[in-house]
Every structure is written in structure tokens, then in C-alpha cells.
Design a protein around this motif. Structure first.
Motif, PDB file in Angstrom:
ATOM      1  N   ARG A   1       0.837  -1.194   0.000  1.00 41.27           N
ATOM      2  CA  ARG A   1       0.000   0.000   0.000  1.00 41.27           C
ATOM      3  C   ARG A   1       0.871   1.242   0.000  1.00 41.27           C
ATOM      4  NH1 ARG A   1      -2.463  -1.565   5.865  1.00 41.27           N
ATOM      5  NH2 ARG A   1      -0.582  -1.355   7.128  1.00 41.27           N
TER       6      ARG A   1
ATOM      7  N   GLY B   1       4.523   2.373   1.776  1.00 36.63           N
ATOM      8  CA  GLY B   1       5.245   1.226   2.288  1.00 36.63           C
ATOM      9  C   GLY B   1       6.746   1.345   2.081  1.00 36.63           C
ATOM     10  N   ASP B   2       7.482   0.420   2.677  1.00 40.97           N
ATOM     11  CA  ASP B   2       8.935   0.342   2.513  1.00 40.97           C
ATOM     12  C   ASP B   2       9.206  -0.763   1.499  1.00 40.97           C
ATOM     13  OD1 ASP B   2      11.639  -0.436   2.719  1.00 40.97           O
ATOM     14  OD2 ASP B   2      11.757   0.244   4.795  1.00 40.97           O
TER      15      ASP B   2
ATOM     16  N   ASP C   1       8.817  -4.724   2.149  1.00 41.27           N
ATOM     17  CA  ASP C   1       7.685  -5.349   1.463  1.00 41.27           C
ATOM     18  C   ASP C   1       8.143  -6.432   0.489  1.00 41.27           C
ATOM     19  OD1 ASP C   1       6.036  -3.702   2.881  1.00 41.27           O
ATOM     20  OD2 ASP C   1       5.612  -2.329   1.221  1.00 41.27           O
TER      21      ASP C   1
ATOM     22  N   TYR D   1       1.706   2.573  -5.961  1.00 45.70           N
ATOM     23  CA  TYR D   1       2.891   2.128  -5.215  1.00 45.70           C
ATOM     24  C   TYR D   1       3.450   0.835  -5.811  1.00 45.70           C
ATOM     25  CZ  TYR D   1       5.524  -0.005  -1.350  1.00 45.70           C
ATOM     26  OH  TYR D   1       6.481  -0.630  -0.584  1.00 45.70           O
TER      27      TYR D   1
END
Length: 264
Positions: free
Chosen positions: A165, A168-169, A173, A238
Motif C-alpha cells: 500500500r 510502504g517500505d 515489502d 505504489y
């Protein structure tokens, strides 16, 4: 045995869903006969990750097992080991549905057209539909089941369980996505294809809500009004912005070079 009806809350479409003793009663749809047949197949196949279907009651409502336990979206973020467990559960589901042959007149209620049709999928594998009980983990809410592909179903699950989402990193992720995919046991060609299908399915969810807003179709119009479309659009953007990172994260480890390959 308590035969009183106890309303069940939670989820986005729970109006009229009640618990009666050890069962859940919910409104039947045109897809209920096909979904019920699918759930009976999963029971016969030994798949324990779905509730049993017990037909309809005198009011025409579906009768399903009540599954005790918290929903995954009410718990702490899953560990890498738990993500692998979810991946394995989804693989077991897909293997079980791969032997299912629907009736020729089966009616389904698939909200978003899949990339292709190879098996019957759940189409909403997400933390809000996974009950994490002591007796086992069970996916609920099968009303939207229907034809689709393994990657289409797994891609949607990746959005919710990693989660993927906005904000995020990507590094974190990517590792979490890999844990889910390795739990599933996905082959190399499918690993390369999965990231863009994740993005396509997530963006398809945004488009569904937008269409509901324009046409008034429920429950999508209500969910759009509640702001859900913003989440799905941000998530899709993203995912799309980091497709190369997801592919790198899912790439199989390279084979070790033989001695002398570098001139040593």
C-alpha cells in the motif's frame, strides 16, 4: 442449544449476517448453489481452510459453519513465517479447486474480470476474510468465488497480507512478498509474471469502486463514498512504481558458479 440469532459485525458487507448456534446465516445469492457445491467439493477434498456448507434454511439463507477466532486484520502484522503459512494455505486451496468441475449452468458473482480462467478462485483472499483460530486458519466469505487463475488470486492476496500500500517500505515489502510466494511454492516463470498481475488486480479494484460511484451499483458505490477507492489507487500506484523491485525480490537465488568460473 442456543437457537437465537446474534448479529455478526465486521467486514464491508455484513448486514443481515447472524450467528445461530454453531452456524452462520447470510442472504443467499444467485451464486449460492455454485458456491455451495464448491464448498462441498473442498470438504470432500480434505481442505480444512474453508467453512462447510449446510444448504439453506427456511428463510432461504445460506447455512455455513461458524468459525471461531479473530480475523487476521485485527491482529499484529504477520511474521515471515506466518506469511509463508498463508501462501501454503492458498496453494492447498488452489490445488483442491483444480480438480473441481462446476456444473454447466453454474452461476458465479465475480466482481473483477480475471486475467484468465484456469481454476475456481476465492477472489477475495485478504486478512479481513481469514479467521485465525486455534483449530486452524479458515478463509470465509466465498460469495464472490468463480473462475480465475492462480496468479490472479495470489496477487490479490499479496496486496492485503504483505501488505502492499501507499507509503510502504519497498525493501521490507519485497522480503514479505517473497515469504508469501515461497510458502505458495511458485515456479520461476510465474514469479516473473506475478508483480504486474498484482498491480492489475489492485487497480481493477479501484476501477470497480469508481464504476460503482458512477452507476450507483452497491456495495461499490457506498465503499467509494467511504473513501476506499483512495486506498486502492494509492496501492496500485505504489506497486506499479516498484515492479522491478518486486521482480528482484522474487527472483530465484542464482546457481553458485563452479570453481574456476572467474579465472581463479
Amino acid at each position: 442449544m442456543d437457537q437465537h440469532e446474534h448479529p455478526l459485525e465486521g467486514g464491508n458487507v455484513s448486514v443481515g449476517v447472524v450467528r445461530v448456534a454453531g452456524t452462520v446465516r447470510k442472504r443467499a445469492t444467485d451464486a449460492t448453489p455454485a458456491v455451495g457445491d464448491l464448498l462441498r467439493h473442498l470438504e470432500a477434498a480434505g481442505f480444512a481452510g474453508a467453512p462447510r456448507f449446510h444448504g439453506v434454511d427456511g428463510r432461504g439463507r445460506q447455512i455455513l459453519d461458524y468459525v471461531d477466532g479473530p480475523l487476521a486484520d485485527t491482529l499484529a502484522p504477520m511474521s515471515l513465517q506466518e506469511l509463508a503459512r498463508v501462501g501454503r494455505l492458498i496453494r492447498d486451496l488452489h490445488d483442491a479447486t483444480s480438480t473441481y468441475v462446476p456444473a454447466g449452468d453454474a452461476m458465479w458473482s465475480v466482481a473483477i474480470a480475471p486475467d484468465r480462467e484456469e481454476i475456481i478462485c476465492h477472489h477475495d483472499l485478504a486478512p479481513w476474510n481469514l479467521v485465525c483460530g486455534e483449530a486452524g486458519w479458515v478463509f470465509i466469505d466465498w460469495d464472490g468465488a468463480g473462475p480465475g487463475s492462480r496468479l490472479w488470486d495470489l496477487g490479490y492476496a499479496a496486496h492485503g497480507f504483505v501488505p502492499l500500500r501507499a507509503g510502504g517500505d519497498p525493501g521490507v515489502d519485497g522480503m514479505r512478498l517473497r515469504a508469501l510466494v515461497e510458502g505458495y511454492g511458485l515456479a520461476a516463470p510465474d514469479r516473473r509474471q506475478l508483480p504486474w498481475l498484482i498491480e492489475r488486480h489492485v487497480r481493477g479494484m479501484h476501477d470497480l469502486l469508481l464504476d460503482g460511484h458512477r452507476t450507483g451499483r452497491q456495495p461499490w458505490a457506498r465503499l467509494y463514498a467511504e473513501g476506499h477507492a483512495d486506498h486502492w489507487l494509492g496501492a496500485a500506484d505504489y506497486i506499479a512504481a516498484h515492479l522491478h523491485l518486486w521482480r528482484e525480490a522474487l527472483a530465484e537465488d542464482p546457481e553458485p558458479e563452479p570453481d574456476g568460473a572467474n579465472g581463479r
